[in-house]
Design a protein around this motif. Structure first.
Motif, short mmCIF file in Angstrom:
data_model
loop_
_atom_site.label_atom_id
_atom_site.label_comp_id
_atom_site.label_asym_id
_atom_site.label_seq_id
_atom_site.Cartn_x
_atom_site.Cartn_y
_atom_site.Cartn_z
N ARG A 159 0.83 -1.19 0.00
CA ARG A 159 0.00 0.00 0.00
C ARG A 159 0.86 1.24 0.00
O ARG A 159 2.00 1.24 0.49
CB ARG A 159 -0.94 0.01 1.21
CG ARG A 159 -2.00 -1.07 1.12
CD ARG A 159 -2.97 -1.02 2.29
NE ARG A 159 -4.04 -2.00 2.12
CZ ARG A 159 -4.99 -2.22 3.02
NH1 ARG A 159 -5.03 -1.53 4.14
NH2 ARG A 159 -5.92 -3.12 2.79
N GLN A 160 0.31 2.32 -0.53
CA GLN A 160 1.07 3.55 -0.69
C GLN A 160 1.23 4.28 0.65
O GLN A 160 0.52 4.02 1.61
CB GLN A 160 0.35 4.48 -1.68
CG GLN A 160 0.25 3.90 -3.08
CD GLN A 160 1.62 3.66 -3.69
OE1 GLN A 160 2.48 4.54 -3.64
NE2 GLN A 160 1.82 2.49 -4.26
N ALA A 161 2.18 5.22 0.67
CA ALA A 161 2.37 6.06 1.84
C ALA A 161 1.14 6.92 2.07
O ALA A 161 0.46 7.34 1.14
CB ALA A 161 3.60 6.94 1.65
N GLN A 176 4.49 4.87 7.81
CA GLN A 176 3.28 5.68 7.58
C GLN A 176 2.63 5.30 6.26
O GLN A 176 2.48 6.11 5.37
CB GLN A 176 3.65 7.17 7.58
CG GLN A 176 4.35 7.63 8.84
CD GLN A 176 4.77 9.08 8.79
OE1 GLN A 176 3.94 9.97 8.58
NE2 GLN A 176 6.06 9.34 9.01
N THR A 177 2.23 4.03 6.14
CA THR A 177 1.57 3.55 4.93
C THR A 177 0.15 3.11 5.24
O THR A 177 -0.30 3.14 6.39
CB THR A 177 2.33 2.35 4.33
OG1 THR A 177 2.11 1.20 5.17
CG2 THR A 177 3.82 2.63 4.22
N THR A 225 0.25 0.52 7.78
CA THR A 225 0.42 1.08 9.12
C THR A 225 -0.93 1.45 9.71
O THR A 225 -1.23 1.14 10.87
CB THR A 225 1.32 2.33 9.07
OG1 THR A 225 2.51 2.06 8.36
CG2 THR A 225 1.64 2.80 10.48
N ASN A 277 5.60 -0.78 7.37
CA ASN A 277 6.56 0.14 6.78
C ASN A 277 6.53 0.18 5.25
O ASN A 277 6.03 -0.73 4.60
CB ASN A 277 7.97 -0.24 7.23
CG ASN A 277 8.30 -1.65 6.77
OD1 ASN A 277 8.76 -1.86 5.66
ND2 ASN A 277 8.03 -2.63 7.62
N ARG A 278 7.11 1.26 4.69
CA ARG A 278 7.07 1.48 3.24
C ARG A 278 8.02 0.57 2.45
O ARG A 278 7.92 0.48 1.23
CB ARG A 278 7.43 2.94 2.93
CG ARG A 278 8.79 3.35 3.40
CD ARG A 278 9.13 4.77 2.97
NE ARG A 278 10.30 5.29 3.66
CZ ARG A 278 11.55 4.91 3.42
NH1 ARG A 278 11.79 4.00 2.49
NH2 ARG A 278 12.56 5.44 4.09
#
Length: 435
Positions: free
Chosen positions: A28-30, A147-148, A151, A354-355
Motif C-alpha cells: 500500500r502507498q504512503a 506511515q503507509t 500502518t 513500513n514502506r
C-alpha cells in the motif's frame, strides 16, 4: 497433560500450514497528510509514556515558542485538580526547525484509572488510562511502523485490542532525514499514543546522523523521551521500567554494547536489582534480532548477541521482542544458537506496515529453533495473565481484519523449574561479577 500436548501439536500443525497457504496482499502507498491551518499554540503530536513509579510523561509539540510546558489533569472531564510542570526542547536539522517540544511528568497517579488532561493551558482535552497495579495486564506489540496504508490498518487493529501499554522495538516514523515526517507520524499515532503509554526503543531508521553537522538520534531523542533517568541510565537509547509484575528492558542495537560500554554496565546493574518476587516476568526489547531465519538482515545482531546473551540468559529473561526484519517469527526457548528450555522465547515483529515492504524469503529448511514464521503485516498481543502464565497471539492484517495466526501459552522461567533459587542466584552473581 494429554490435553496440553494436543493443544501444542495443534498450534504447531496450524503454524506450518498457515504460513504456506496464505496469499499475501499487495503493498500500500504512503499515507498523505493534507496541510491544515492550526493555531501556533495548539498542542500537536501528543503521546504519553511511563515515567517511573505511578508517573506518566506527557509529550507534545507547539509551533508557538512561548507556549508553556505544563499539564493540567484530573479524574473528571473539564476539572483539573492537579498540575504537572515540564520542560521543553527543540532542534534544527539543516533547513528544518522543529516546533517547541514539551515533556511534562504528571503524578502520582492511581492505577487502572482514567485521567483527563490538557496541555499548556489550552487546546483540546485528552484522556489517558493508567495501567493496573497487578495482573492481568496486556501489551500491544508492533515494530517498524512507518506511515503507509498497512500502518493505518495495524493501528486500527491495535485500537480494537484491550491493552494497557504499547511496546515498539524500533523504527517509528521512517522519516529518514525528512524531518516533517516525524511531525506527520506524531499526528498519525496521536489517537492511540495519547491514551495508552507507548514505550519505544530506537531502530536504524532513527539514526539520522550527518557527519560534522547533525548528531545521530537528535530527532528521536528530542521527541520520544523515555524514562532513562528514572531507571538509572545515562542515555535515552536504553532504559527499563516496571509495570504490574513485569520488568521490561529496552536496549539499543545502535549504541555501544560491548562489555566495556556504558550500556553493558547499566544492564548489569539493572538486572542485579530485579526482584522476581515483585516482577516474576522479565522481558527485553531491541531492534536487530539475534535469532532470524529470514534472508533479510542475517547475522547483523551477532555482535550484540555475543556480548549480551549470557547476561539475559543468566537473568532468566522470558521473552525477547525485536523488529528490523519485516516479517514475523517466533522461536522456541533458545540460548547459544540452539533450543534451551531455560532460555527466552525470541519474537521478531518488524511487520507494522513500513514502506519498504515485507521480507518474503526464508532459509530452507528452517532451523530447529524456529516454530512459526510468516511474511505478513500485523501486530501482537501479550497478556500476562498471572505470575506464572502468559498468552501470546499474533494477528495478521488480512484484508483489514485482524486474523489470529499464531498463539502460544508461556510459563515464566521463575516458575518453570529451570533452576533452584540458589542456583539462579549463583549463575547471575557469577556473570555480574565478571570484569
Amino acid at each position: 497433560m494429554e490435553r496440553k500436548l494436543l493443544v501444542t501439536l495443534s498450534v504447531i500443525l496450524f503454524s506450518s500450514v498457515a504460513a504456506d497457504d496464505y496469499v499475501r496482499p499487495e503493498p500500500r502507498q504512503a499515507l498523505q497528510f493534507p496541510w491544515k491551518q492550526k493555531s501556533t499554540s495548539q498542542p500537536e503530536q501528543v503521546h504519553i509514556s511511563l515515567a517511573g513509579d505511578k508517573h506518566m510523561r506527557v509529550s507534545w509539540v507547539t509551533n508557538d515558542k512561548s507556549s508553556p510546558s505544563f499539564v493540567e489533569y484530573g479524574t473528571s472531564p473539564g476539572k483539573y485538580s492537579f498540575l504537572g510542570q515540564g520542560e521543553s526542547t527543540s532542534y534544527s536539522y539543516i533547513f528544518y526547525r522543529s516546533g517547541k517540544i514539551h515533556h511534562a511528568v504528571i503524578g502520582p497517579l492511581e492505577p487502572d484509572t482514567v485521567y483527563y488532561y490538557r496541555c499548556g493551558g489550552g487546546g483540546p482535552e485528552f484522556h489517558l488510562k493508567t495501567p493496573p497495579a497487578q495482573f492481568p495486564i496486556t501489551f500491544a506489540v508492533a515494530g517498524d511502523l512507518g506511515q503507509t496504508g498497512w500502518t493505518k490498518s495495524t493501528l486500527d487493529h491495535i485500537d480494537q485490542c484491550r491493552y494497557e501499554v504499547h511496546l515498539l522495538p524500533g523504527d517509528l516514523s521512517y522519516a529518514d532525514y525528512m524531518q516533517h515526517k516525524w511531525d506527520t507520524f506524531g499526528e498519525l499515532v496521536q489517537p492511540l499514543a495519547s491514551v495508552r503509554p507507548w514505550m519505544v526503543t530506537q531502530g536504524n531508521h532513527e539514526k539520522e546522523n550527518i557527519p560534522y553537522l547533525v548528531d545521530e538520534f537528535v530527532s528521536y531523542n528530542s521527541r520520544w523521551k523515555m524514562p532513562y533517568a528514572e531507571s538509572g541510565s545515562n542515555s535515552n537509547l536504553y532504559y527499563s521500567f516496571e509495570v504490574a509484575g513485569v520488568h521490561v528492558i529496552m536496549l539499543g542495537s545502535y549504541t555501544d554494547y560491548d562489555r566495556y560500554s556504558d550500556q553493558y554496565n547499566w544492564l548489569k546493574g539493572d538486572l542485579s536489582k530485579v526482584d522476581r518476587e515483585r516482577t516474576p516476568w522479565l522481558i527485553a526489547l531491541f531492534h536487530v534480532p539475534w535469532y532470524n531465519s529470514n534472508d533479510a538482515h542475517q547475522n547483523e545482531g551477532d555482535g550484540m548477541m555475543a556480548e549480551m546473551e549470557p547476561l539475559l540468559y543468566a537473568s532468566g529473561v522470558d521473552i525477547v521482542f525485536t523488529g528490523h526484519v519485516h516479517a514475523y517469527e517466533r522461536t522456541k526457548r533458545v540460548n547459544n544458537g540452539k533450543s534451551d528450555p531455560c532460555g527466552p522465547v525470541h519474537i521478531t515483529i518488524g511487520d507494522g506496515g513500513n514502506r519498504e515492504g515485507l521480507a518474503r524469503k526464508y532459509k530452507d529448511p528452517s532451523p530447529e529453533w524456529s516454530v512459526f514464521r510468516e511474511a505478513s503485516f500485523g501486530h501482537g498481543e501479550l497478556q500476562m495473565v498471572n505470575s506464572t502464565h502468559a498468552h501470546w497471539t499474533w494477528h495478521r492484517n488480512d484484508d483489514d481484519e485482524p486474523t489470529k495466526s499464531d498463539e502460544v501459552w508461556l510459563t515464566s522461567l521463575v516458575n518453570s523449574g529451570c533452576w533452584t533459587e540458589k542456583k539462579w542466584n549463583e549463575n547471575l552473581r557469577k556473570i555480574l561479577m565478571e570484569p
